[in-house]
Scaffold this motif. Structure first.
Motif, PDB file in Angstrom:
ATOM      1  N   SER A  89      11.141   2.295   2.665  1.00 47.50           N
ATOM      2  CA  SER A  89      11.207   3.604   2.028  1.00 47.50           C
ATOM      3  C   SER A  89      11.469   4.723   3.029  1.00 47.50           C
ATOM      4  O   SER A  89      11.597   5.878   2.638  1.00 47.50           O
ATOM      5  N   SER A  99      14.911  -5.802   2.276  1.00 43.90           N
ATOM      6  CA  SER A  99      14.822  -4.477   1.677  1.00 43.90           C
ATOM      7  C   SER A  99      16.203  -3.854   1.528  1.00 43.90           C
ATOM      8  O   SER A  99      16.499  -3.197   0.535  1.00 43.90           O
ATOM      9  N   THR A 106      17.830  -2.743  -1.950  1.00 45.47           N
ATOM     10  CA  THR A 106      18.275  -1.375  -2.153  1.00 45.47           C
ATOM     11  C   THR A 106      19.704  -1.340  -2.673  1.00 45.47           C
ATOM     12  O   THR A 106      20.065  -0.522  -3.515  1.00 45.47           O
ATOM     13  N   THR A 115      12.939   8.248  -2.872  1.00 41.57           N
ATOM     14  CA  THR A 115      13.660   7.151  -2.224  1.00 41.57           C
ATOM     15  C   THR A 115      12.822   5.888  -2.123  1.00 41.57           C
ATOM     16  O   THR A 115      13.059   5.051  -1.267  1.00 41.57           O
ATOM     17  N   ILE A 116      11.788   5.737  -2.991  1.00 39.04           N
ATOM     18  CA  ILE A 116      10.975   4.527  -2.960  1.00 39.04           C
ATOM     19  C   ILE A 116      11.835   3.334  -3.374  1.00 39.04           C
ATOM     20  O   ILE A 116      12.552   3.390  -4.362  1.00 39.04           O
ATOM     21  N   VAL A 117      11.746   2.234  -2.615  1.00 42.55           N
ATOM     22  CA  VAL A 117      12.497   1.024  -2.939  1.00 42.55           C
ATOM     23  C   VAL A 117      11.516  -0.123  -3.148  1.00 42.55           C
ATOM     24  O   VAL A 117      10.352  -0.027  -2.801  1.00 42.55           O
ATOM     25  N   LEU A 144       3.784   9.652   2.259  1.00 42.98           N
ATOM     26  CA  LEU A 144       4.203   9.146   0.950  1.00 42.98           C
ATOM     27  C   LEU A 144       3.384   9.803  -0.166  1.00 42.98           C
ATOM     28  O   LEU A 144       3.936  10.267  -1.174  1.00 42.98           O
ATOM     29  N   LEU A 162       4.968   2.405  -4.435  1.00 44.00           N
ATOM     30  CA  LEU A 162       5.828   1.648  -3.504  1.00 44.00           C
ATOM     31  C   LEU A 162       6.381   0.374  -4.132  1.00 44.00           C
ATOM     32  O   LEU A 162       7.199  -0.315  -3.517  1.00 44.00           O
TER      33      LEU A 162
END
Length: 399
Positions: free
Chosen positions: A351, A304, A308, A319-321, A373, A393
């Motif tokens: 996230s 992740s 990112t 800030t959803i990755v 979320l 997501l």
């Protein structure tokens, strides 16, 4: 709102009750044919069936409580939602199987006694499978191996520990010396087979859930496992000493039968107490994340972070990755377990919504993270991860 101690007590009670039923079936079939004719044993099975059903119903209410965010006694309206979770489905199946076993053992009229017991054994294996269905055996790697191995592991433990209780508390009072010696010899063979199965299946489960020896103490699950192994080793040593001592006294005409019976009862009672300690540790292990789950969490955290670093996020975006995993396309909610939940937890971690461990179990912490979320994204806050929430997501399959 339900204390963890109460949750553990319900699991422990379920283990003891189901093992009592399994011990009676195994002892009647292989050790002491007269076991089922004894009123005390029939009463123990009845209460074990009631305890199993009652504990399953209480656990269903706890799941409903987690979904509703209210105490269990105020969550009756959410029981139907609990049925949609893996654990809730397992508890519902368990209650139905209790009814079927009760019918098979106390009501059914069959052509032969063997057919009646065969039916009861098949239903009992289904009852044992409900443990595996909602636990690590299904949610972690190699579930096709994990589930049957888990069933065999618990069936062997039920035969051994249940047999100890029946021989040490009932048969010892009802049988003549010759019949008792014969029953003890048959039980020794059953116990040896059960221990062999327990060790082999335990090693296979350790390979599945721990991975390598270096990861043994990487999670609490491994620590519980080591404690279980130490206690099991102590139980085997005590059993060996007791068998040798009792066998010498049973064969010695100089010893009074009362002294022999007293020593035998004490010996088997000690083994049974240690066996209950093993069951207590097991009840704590089943909800403790194994090392492979934590290892996957570390690997996915690294993935992740890499993703990112190469993802451009507009200033107006959240800030959803994106994570490396994808869900299967089936919605999940509180109480669910399996690879989809692992993927969800990885995405929530990446996230910043989830700081806990990746366990593959949709617990209360995961539910809170999902709701946070959904609140941030302006979605319906229901705690259910379907297409809309999973797409936010980046883990919902596009085709």
């Amino acid at each position: 709102s339900t204390p963890s101690g109460l949750r553990w007590l319900l699991r422990f009670g379920s283990y003891v009750a189901i093992m009592t039923i399994g011990g009676v079936l195994a002892t009647t079939a292989f050790v002491w044919r007269g076991a089922w004719d004894h009123p005390l044993i029939r009463r123990a099975v009845k209460w074990s069936l009631i305890t199993t059903a009652g504990a399953a119903l209480a656990q269903l209410l706890i799941i409903a409580s987690d979904i509703e965010g209210a105490p269990p006694w105020e969550a009756l309206g959410s029981v139907s939602a609990a049925f949609g979770t893996d654990a809730g489905g397992a508890f519902m199946i368990r209650i139905l199987l209790v009814g079927a076993i009760s019918w098979a053992m106390f009501i059914a009229v069959t052509q032969t006694e063997e057919s009646q017991w065969t039916l009861a054994v098949v239903l009992l294996l289904g009852l044992l499978a409900t443990w595996a269905y909602a636990g690590h055996s299904r949610s972690m790697r190699w579930p096709l191996i994990g589930v049957p191995v888990d069933v065999a592991h618990h069936a062997a433990a039920a035969a051994w520990i249940g047999g100890l209780a029946i021989i040490g508390m009932v048969a010892i009072k009802e049988c003549s010396t010759e019949e008792l010696i014969s029953s003890l010899n048959r039980f020794a063979k059953l116990a040896a087979t059960a221990v062999t199965v327990i060790v082999i299946t335990g090693v296979l489960q350790a390979i599945r859930l721990v991975g390598s020896p270096t990861q043994l103490f990487a999670a609490n699950h491994g620590k519980y496992l080591m404690l279980k192994v130490v206690v099991l080793g102590a139980m085997l040593k005590v059993a060996d000493i007791n068998r040798q001592r009792v066998n010498r006294r049973l064969r010695s005409a100089a010893k009074s039968s009362r002294l022999v019976v007293s020593n035998l009862r004490r010996a088997m009672g000690t083994e049974f107490a240690v066996g209950l300690l093993i069951v207590a540790v097991t009840a704590a292990m089943v909800v403790s994340p194994p090392a492979v789950a934590e290892d996957n969490a570390r690997q996915n955290e690294a993935l992740s972070s890499t993703t990112t670093a190469f993802t451009s996020i507009p200033a107006t975006a959240t800030t959803i990755v994106t994570t490396a995993c994808m869900m299967s396309g089936t919605p999940v909610r509180l109480g669910a377990s399996g690879p989809d939940v692992e993927c969800l937890q990885q995405a929530l971690q990446a996230s910043g919504f989830l700081t806990g461990e990746v366990t593959g179990i949709f617990d209360a912490a995961t539910d809170s993270a999902v709701r946070a979320l959904q609140t941030q994204e302006g979605l319906e806050v229901d705690g259910i991860v379907g297409q809309i929430t999973a797409t936010a997501l980046g883990i919902w399959p596009t085709a």
